[in-house]
Enzyme design. Structure first.
Site, PDB file in Angstrom:
ATOM      1  N   PHE A 124       7.751  18.155 -18.492  1.00 28.23           N
ATOM      2  CA  PHE A 124       6.874  17.863 -17.377  1.00 28.23           C
ATOM      3  C   PHE A 124       6.002  19.095 -17.171  1.00 28.23           C
ATOM      4  CE2 PHE A 124       7.893  14.351 -14.100  1.00 28.23           C
ATOM      5  CZ  PHE A 124       7.663  13.378 -15.057  1.00 28.23           C
ATOM      6  N   GLN A 238       1.475  18.363  -1.380  1.00 26.46           N
ATOM      7  CA  GLN A 238       1.037  18.204  -2.762  1.00 26.46           C
ATOM      8  C   GLN A 238       0.171  16.957  -2.914  1.00 26.46           C
ATOM      9  OE1 GLN A 238       3.997  17.257  -5.991  1.00 26.46           O
ATOM     10  NE2 GLN A 238       3.286  19.224  -6.710  1.00 26.46           N
ATOM     11  N   HIS A 240      -1.156  14.612  -5.605  1.00 24.78           N
ATOM     12  CA  HIS A 240      -0.908  14.226  -6.997  1.00 24.78           C
ATOM     13  C   HIS A 240      -2.255  13.909  -7.642  1.00 24.78           C
ATOM     14  CE1 HIS A 240       0.734  12.172 -10.489  1.00 24.78           C
ATOM     15  NE2 HIS A 240       1.950  12.530 -10.122  1.00 24.78           N
ATOM     16  N   LEU A 254       0.557   5.503  -7.208  1.00 28.00           N
ATOM     17  CA  LEU A 254       0.686   6.545  -8.219  1.00 28.00           C
ATOM     18  C   LEU A 254       0.686   6.010  -9.644  1.00 28.00           C
ATOM     19  CD1 LEU A 254       0.955   9.461  -7.311  1.00 28.00           C
ATOM     20  CD2 LEU A 254       3.361   9.355  -7.927  1.00 28.00           C
ATOM     21  N   GLU A 257       3.203  10.878 -13.522  1.00 25.93           N
ATOM     22  CA  GLU A 257       2.908  12.067 -14.308  1.00 25.93           C
ATOM     23  C   GLU A 257       3.390  11.900 -15.751  1.00 25.93           C
ATOM     24  OE1 GLU A 257       2.865  16.675 -13.135  1.00 25.93           O
ATOM     25  OE2 GLU A 257       4.835  15.744 -12.993  1.00 25.93           O
ATOM     26  N   ARG A 288       0.532  20.306 -11.023  1.00 24.39           N
ATOM     27  CA  ARG A 288      -0.131  19.252 -10.260  1.00 24.39           C
ATOM     28  C   ARG A 288      -1.271  19.795  -9.408  1.00 24.39           C
ATOM     29  NH1 ARG A 288       5.022  15.641  -8.248  1.00 24.39           N
ATOM     30  NH2 ARG A 288       5.336  14.549 -10.217  1.00 24.39           N
ATOM     31  N   HIS A 353       0.714  13.143  -1.881  1.00 25.17           N
ATOM     32  CA  HIS A 353       1.895  12.670  -2.605  1.00 25.17           C
ATOM     33  C   HIS A 353       3.223  13.166  -2.066  1.00 25.17           C
ATOM     34  CE1 HIS A 353       4.458  11.388  -5.836  1.00 25.17           C
ATOM     35  NE2 HIS A 353       4.665  12.600  -6.284  1.00 25.17           N
ATOM     36  N   ARG A 388       5.140  21.946  -6.028  1.00 24.02           N
ATOM     37  CA  ARG A 388       6.404  21.358  -6.480  1.00 24.02           C
ATOM     38  C   ARG A 388       6.310  20.988  -7.951  1.00 24.02           C
ATOM     39  NH1 ARG A 388       8.635  16.091  -7.069  1.00 24.02           N
ATOM     40  NH2 ARG A 388       6.679  15.096  -6.467  1.00 24.02           N
TER      41      ARG A 388
END
Length: 578
Positions: A124, A238, A240, A254, A257, A288, A353, A388
């Site tokens: 990630f 955050q 996204h 969403l 990711e 992000r 997000h 995050r």
């Protein structure tokens, strides 16, 4: 319809508010220890917000990269938090992460696996190694199912049509909570030794968000502050990078990711792969905050699509890869837009997000400073700082859900006497009575829209002092209008009353966010101040809000050497490109 003035009384050792992953994990721990526990939530347990977490869950299992360790996981987390994460909180989560995965395995979680049976792990954004375990691109849904099934096996009672309006506190000690049934309006009085707050964050105060319509409205923040708790870093939200733009009723939904993790490419309206301008080394696998800011900048500078978005393209990937690794994205786009992602790109824009701040808690036990009151999950704070890492929120649920369950069990067992207050209970009753009697001209939904427009306009991806002050002025007007709302329950239920409480929570969350955003005069992680584009070392602190105009700076403990030596420098070069 049941007479809404009647009250049904419940008594339990521990009350859990919120039926998502964090609340379920805490309740499971309590039930396994033989402690009486009751869960309440305002949406169906099978559809809690945890189900939307798509990409994966982090733990340094070393199944794919033998060099990985919890210390490296901690170093990555603190580095990418822009040094605002609480080191003790990070250590506790990363050191206990593998145990969290083991718990899920034991309860039947269907993780993706390699041919030899090892749990698969993928990259990630901004992780040094592959440490994100997953189940397709619906990891959160499978975690929620696994936890709901375990709760059912243990016979944990769950009321998931309950809206909690107050946590009951006397002399800084919890003695229960108060609320009403969303369908019948019946009042609920809960007597409890301890209360665990797991009711999510405050991202629904923006217009475009990955949350559903009536969740994450800031309930946790309001409940905690009214109980005597405080809020840490509410400005650190955050955004996204990949929220849908259309259709309007699903704006902000969403796109996982995982789509970038599997090799998705971001392009502007001119077909240019724009991440080379913002993070040429990591490109689409950047953090992000950088990817969201990059997309925002492309759109603002006129290189966005006609709908003010950018393109996310996975069509170059093998169809088999998309169907196996991104099945939920594929299905969602077909359902919402009749779009085949194996052939066409997805139009996206940044979306609110995740609340990286939340209720102030101690690192060791997530106590709030109000005796017997704990906060976990997105309701809490300390792990994420100003950015995050994808996959960290799900493991946080499991680690602190277990720890807080254990701590609440101990607290309840050692409690020698419980003092209650008729006055506090009367206040909770009176608040509902007043709203039910409200017959003013202002419409709750219209005020919710006005508040979301204010936050989107003045406290979005990029902020400045002038805009924040305008936002505060607009919020003053909205709060004045809230005093004149009309609340009209009907035969369909008491949703209108719930929306009025959502609005109260959103207004408090918005004020906390705006006041902290004004105080943080720097650019750090998700918090972009165009009038203060540099990072300020003096602001390497957490901002703690305890009510309008009451904001304090909290020092961050030193980073342990075993973690510090594995950290990379956090560069801000080229980050704010306005």
């Amino acid at each position: 319809m049941v007479d809404s003035s009647t009250e049904r009384q419940f008594a339990t050792s521990v009350l859990v508010i919120g039926t998502g992953g964090a609340g379920l994990r805490a309740a499971i721990e309590l039930a396994e220890r033989g402690v009486d526990v009751l869960m309440v939530g305002k949406r169906p347990k099978a559809d809690a917000h945890t189900t939307l977490a798509a990409g994966g869950i982090n733990a340094a299992l070393s199944t794919m990269d033998a060099e990985d360790s919890w210390q490296q996981h901690a170093a990555d987390t603190i580095s990418e938090s822009y040094l605002l994460a609480r080191p003790d909180t990070v250590r506790i989560v990363t050191e206990n992460a593998a145990r969290g995965i083991e718990d899920l395995e034991r309860w039947g979680m269907p993780f993706a696996r390699e041919a030899d049976g090892r749990i698969s792990q993928r990259f990630f954004g901004a992780h040094t190694y592959r440490r994100t375990s997953f189940a397709g691109d619906y990891t959160g849904l499978e975690i929620q199912r696994t936890l709901v099934n375990r709760a059912a096996q243990l016979g944990i009672p769950i009321i998931d049509t309950c809206y909690v309006t107050r946590i009951l506190v006397h002399d800084n000690v919890v003695f229960g909570a108060y609320g009403f049934d969303l369908e019948s309006g019946q009042r609920y009085g809960f007597r409890a030794d301890a209360v665990i707050l797991a009711a999510g964050g405050h991202t629904r105060i923006w217009r475009r968000t990955s949350s559903r319509r009536d969740e994450n409205t800031g309930d946790s923040l309001r409940l905690a502050v009214l109980a005597g708790g405080r809020i840490r870093d509410p400005e650190l939200v955050q955004f996204h990078p990949s929220g849908l733009i259309e259709p309007e009723n699903a704006a902000g939904t969403l796109v996982s990711e995982a789509a970038r993790g599997e090799g998705g490419i971001l392009r502007n309206a001119e077909g240019e792969r724009f991440m080379k301008r913002y993070d040429p080394r990591r490109m689409e696998l950047s953090t992000r905050d950088r990817v969201a800011l990059a997309a925002y900048t492309e759109i603002k500078e006129g290189r966005g699509t006609a709908n003010s978005g950018v393109w996310l393209d996975v069509s170059h990937l093998p169809r088999e890869t998309i169907m196996r690794r991104l099945p939920r994205v594929y299905q969602t786009m077909l359902e919402l837009q009749m779009l085949d992602i194996t052939r066409d790109p997805i139009e996206i824009a940044p979306t609110a997000h995740y609340s990286m701040g939340g209720v102030w808690v101690r690192s060791e036990d997530h106590g709030t400073g109000v005796e017997g009151l704990y906060a976990i999950g997105e309701a809490s704070s300390g792990l994420h700082g100003a950015n995050r890492l994808g996959g960290n929120s799900l493991i946080e649920l499991l680690v602190y859900g277990r720890i807080v369950g254990e701590e609440a069990a101990r607290y309840s067992a050692e409690l020698s006497i419980q003092r209650r207050s008729h006055g506090v209970l009367a206040e909770a009753r009176a608040e509902i009575d007043m709203l039910l009697a409200a017959d003013g001209p202002e419409n709750v939904r219209a005020l919710q829209r006005a508040l979301r427009n204010t936050m989107t306009e003045h406290a979005g991806v990029v902020r400045d002092e002038s805009g924040i002050r305008k936002g505060l002025a607009e919020l003053d007007e909205i709060e004045d209008r809230i005093a004149d709302i009309g609340v009209h329950p009907d035969a369909a239920g008491f949703q209108d009353l719930a929306h009025a409480f959502d609005l109260k929570s959103s207004a408090l969350a918005a004020r906390a966010t705006l006041e902290a955003a004004l105080e943080r005069r720097e650019t750090r992680g998700c918090h972009n101040r165009s009038d203060y584009p540099a990072l300020d070392p003096e602001l390497r602190v957490n901002l703690v809000w305890s009510g309008p105009g009451r904001l304090e700076r909290e020092e961050i403990p030193p980073i342990p050497e075993e973690i510090a030596r594995l950290m990379r420098d956090v560069s801000t070069d080229g980050k704010l490109v306005e």
